[in-house]
Design a protein around this motif. Structure first.
Motif, PDB file in Angstrom:
ATOM      1  N   PHE A 269       0.843  -1.188   0.000  1.00 38.57           N
ATOM      2  CA  PHE A 269       0.000   0.000   0.000  1.00 38.57           C
ATOM      3  C   PHE A 269       0.882   1.243   0.000  1.00 38.57           C
ATOM      4  N   CYS A 270       0.428   2.290  -0.667  1.00 41.15           N
ATOM      5  CA  CYS A 270       1.172   3.548  -0.586  1.00 41.15           C
ATOM      6  C   CYS A 270       1.014   4.123   0.823  1.00 41.15           C
ATOM      7  N   ARG A 271       1.970   4.940   1.235  1.00 42.94           N
ATOM      8  CA  ARG A 271       1.945   5.558   2.571  1.00 42.94           C
ATOM      9  C   ARG A 271       1.124   6.852   2.497  1.00 42.94           C
ATOM     10  N   LEU A 272      -0.181   6.671   2.302  1.00 41.88           N
ATOM     11  CA  LEU A 272      -1.046   7.811   2.028  1.00 41.88           C
ATOM     12  C   LEU A 272      -1.058   8.854   3.143  1.00 41.88           C
ATOM     13  N   PRO A 273      -1.186   8.485   4.422  1.00 44.81           N
ATOM     14  CA  PRO A 273      -1.185   9.529   5.461  1.00 44.81           C
ATOM     15  C   PRO A 273       0.092  10.367   5.451  1.00 44.81           C
ATOM     16  N   GLU A 274       1.246   9.746   5.225  1.00 42.86           N
ATOM     17  CA  GLU A 274       2.500  10.496   5.187  1.00 42.86           C
ATOM     18  C   GLU A 274       2.552  11.410   3.969  1.00 42.86           C
ATOM     19  N   ILE A 275       2.044  10.932   2.831  1.00 43.31           N
ATOM     20  CA  ILE A 275       2.046  11.744   1.618  1.00 43.31           C
ATOM     21  C   ILE A 275       1.097  12.933   1.777  1.00 43.31           C
ATOM     22  N   LEU A 276      -0.057  12.722   2.411  1.00 43.92           N
ATOM     23  CA  LEU A 276      -0.987  13.822   2.639  1.00 43.92           C
ATOM     24  C   LEU A 276      -0.390  14.860   3.577  1.00 43.92           C
ATOM     25  N   GLU A 277       0.405  14.427   4.527  1.00 43.98           N
ATOM     26  CA  GLU A 277       1.083  15.383   5.412  1.00 43.98           C
ATOM     27  C   GLU A 277       2.056  16.243   4.612  1.00 43.98           C
ATOM     28  N   LEU A 278       2.771  15.616   3.674  1.00 44.28           N
ATOM     29  CA  LEU A 278       3.665  16.396   2.801  1.00 44.28           C
ATOM     30  C   LEU A 278       2.864  17.331   1.907  1.00 44.28           C
ATOM     31  N   ARG A 279       1.707  16.890   1.449  1.00 44.31           N
ATOM     32  CA  ARG A 279       0.861  17.739   0.601  1.00 44.31           C
ATOM     33  C   ARG A 279       0.447  18.998   1.344  1.00 44.31           C
ATOM     34  N   ARG A 280       0.079  18.863   2.616  1.00 43.42           N
ATOM     35  CA  ARG A 280      -0.296  20.046   3.405  1.00 43.42           C
ATOM     36  C   ARG A 280       0.886  20.987   3.586  1.00 43.42           C
ATOM     37  N   ARG A 281       2.074  20.410   3.670  1.00 43.15           N
ATOM     38  CA  ARG A 281       3.267  21.217   3.931  1.00 43.15           C
ATOM     39  C   ARG A 281       3.782  21.912   2.674  1.00 43.15           C
ATOM     40  N   TYR A 282       3.731  21.218   1.519  1.00 38.30           N
ATOM     41  CA  TYR A 282       4.373  21.754   0.315  1.00 38.30           C
ATOM     42  C   TYR A 282       3.382  22.190  -0.766  1.00 38.30           C
ATOM     43  N   GLY A 283       2.109  21.868  -0.634  1.00 45.88           N
ATOM     44  CA  GLY A 283       1.113  22.403  -1.542  1.00 45.88           C
ATOM     45  C   GLY A 283       1.168  21.883  -2.959  1.00 45.88           C
TER      46      GLY A 283
END
Length: 508
Positions: A269-283
């Protein structure tokens, strides 16, 4: 701050001897392939005419480009493209064939063999020729005909298509959805409509070929990060944002991060929660390919977002296919209404491709209603299939690990890869399974890294416990025959340690 540690790979536990012998085996095959070509051109030039310059024209495919296909794939061609007849459900009818010229051609024997199907993406068992879904497909065919005979931009947008798109949007938790008649084209033709020159695509290194094709067609700059490793994704993001576009160093018009919900070759599975955290940080914008996860993961079958319990609206673009869990064909793009309205006008899949045929739409609609519990006559059947798939996948994966096989992937994945490594063991495993009336898919380079040839078991809700036990018994025998139980000693040691611990507790 402490530097994030990379999660150790399963491959790091592979004995060095296995890796060395695997590399040597491939080296020997390639060396002998070149030697056969060299002497073949000297003594049998007529067999190599198609690989030489003719009438001033270069060959369409050079001898070097076709070496792998002719000399390596050709030796094990009997393990692939096996013809079937009937429904590819939990069992499938296989047409027997033989070759008398080393797999150059095949002849049918006229025999039909019923085999246990561990090869098809029939995760929820909706690949059926009878039952509620098949009945609704037949009814839709009689009412609407076979096809609209047009693109959706002209005369192909039917009421059935519109209703099914609305249902898909509700199912995945997005504002709107666009249905495409081909799964591969869903990625390859829609990504170029979202990004272009001046944009950046950051892609997982093991993304599917359709995602790679779409990224290349878009004309955007492409950067790759290490598979499923978010610290490397963040590193690529920081470097790309700080440096901007090549030469001009202007800011990127858009940044699109592309990942898969479930990587079908790895069962991860992709690490979706971690990727979403990066999305909030880097836009950046996030594109998640749920070809294998939609319908198969999560307590409600809603995919990777359901599995991790995150809001699907945090993902900008959700893509999925109907080929795996829904027993149909084609795919969808889901997201905001503004995005889907834009794609309906600018995506080649909507403007030029023929609209999805009526029987396929009916299959998608009926199976999805069943999963959502909206089919009153079969309200519980969809959830029963989801629960059965979860039970089957965990049972099968646990038993393989207990036997000492080296498997990959996360618990709950309906795709369970078992590592074979050696190029000789790849066809041997497939042929031994076929002797025991089990259909499997073996995978090697270039679909995987050269040293990680594997067999990929696809588990279905249609498999009974007796089916799985029979398969496990036969796979265990094949594992002993081909020396594939690389973790056998560790499993035995762990069992002995557990027994000793229990004995000490009883004495106390």
């Amino acid at each position: 701050e402490s530097k994030p540690q990379k999660v150790p790979s399963e491959l790091e536990a592979v004995p060095s001897l296995i890796l060395v012998t695997t590399y040597l085996s491939f080296l020997m095959l390639i060396v002998f392939a070149h030697l056969r070509d060299f002497f073949g051109k000297l003594f049998y030039p007529a067999n190599y005419v198609q690989l030489r310059v003719q009438n001033g024209l270069a060959p369409m495919v050079s001898d070097f480009e076709s070496l792998w296909t002719r000399r390596l794939y050709g030796r094990i061609r009997d393990c692939f493209n096996r013809p079937i007849t009937g429904v590819a459900g939990g069992h499938v009818n296989l047409l027997d064939r033989v070759s008398t010229d080393f797999n150059k051609t095949f002849e049918f024997t006229g025999r039909v063999r019923n085999v246990l199907n561990l090869a098809s993406y029939n995760y929820l068992g909706f690949a059926q020729s009878e039952g509620p879904c098949a009945d609704k497909v037949e009814a839709a065919l009689l009412e609407h005909g076979l096809t609209m005979g047009s693109t959706r931009a002209e005369a192909g947008r039917s009421l059935l298509l519109t209703e099914t798109e609305d249902m898909v949007a509700r199912f995945v938790g997005s504002e709107a959805a666009l249905i495409v008649s081909m799964g591969y084209a869903t990625n390859a033709l829609n990504i170029p409509a979202m990004v272009g020159r001046g944009c950046l695509i950051i892609s997982d290194e093991l993304n599917h070929s359709s995602l790679v094709s779409g990224a290349r067609l878009s004309g955007a700059t492409i950067r790759v990060f290490k598979h499923n490793y978010t610290p490397d994704l963040e590193k690529v993001l920081r470097r790309s944002i700080s440096q901007g576009q090549p030469r001009t160093h202007r800011p990127w018009k858009k940044i699109l991060v592309v990942v898969e919900g479930l990587y079908s070759m790895e069962g991860e599975f992709c690490r979706l929660p971690e990727i979403l955290e990066l999305r909030r940080r880097y836009g950046f914008y996030l594109f998640v390919d749920e070809a294998h996860s939609i319908g198969a993961l999560g307590p409600r079958g809603r995919g990777i977002c359901d599995h991790f319990g995150v809001d699907p609206r945090e993902v900008d673009v959700l893509m999925g296919t109907f080929t795996k869990s829904f027993g149909a064909a084609g795919g969808y793009i889901a997201g905001s209404k503004a995005l889907i309205d834009y794609l309906r006008l600018h995506s080649h899949s909507a403007v030029y491709a023929e609209a999805m045929s009526v029987p396929v739409l009916a299959q998608v609609s009926s199976s999805m209603r069943m999963i959502m519990g909206e089919d009153r006559e079969h309200a519980l059947e969809g959830q029963q299939r989801l629960d059965q798939l979860a039970i089957n996948t965990r049972y099968f994966a646990r038993r393989l690990a207990d036997m000492g096989f080296m498997t990959m992937g996360h618990p709950g994945s309906p795709v369970i890869p078992l590592l074979l490594f050696s190029p000789a063991k790849i066809p041997a495993f497939s042929r031994e399974c076929l002797k025991r009336n089990i259909a499997v898919v073996v995978v090697s380079y270039p679909a995987t890294p050269i040293i990680t040839g594997r067999v990929r078991f696809c588990i279905s809700a249609s498999h009974t416990r007796e089916d799985l036990d029979y398969a496990l018994e036969q796979i265990s025998e094949i594992g002993d025959l081909l020396l594939l139980k690389f973790h056998k000693n560790q499993v035995a040691a762990a069992a002995a340690a557990a027994a000793a611990s229990d004995d000490s507790k009883k004495i106390q």
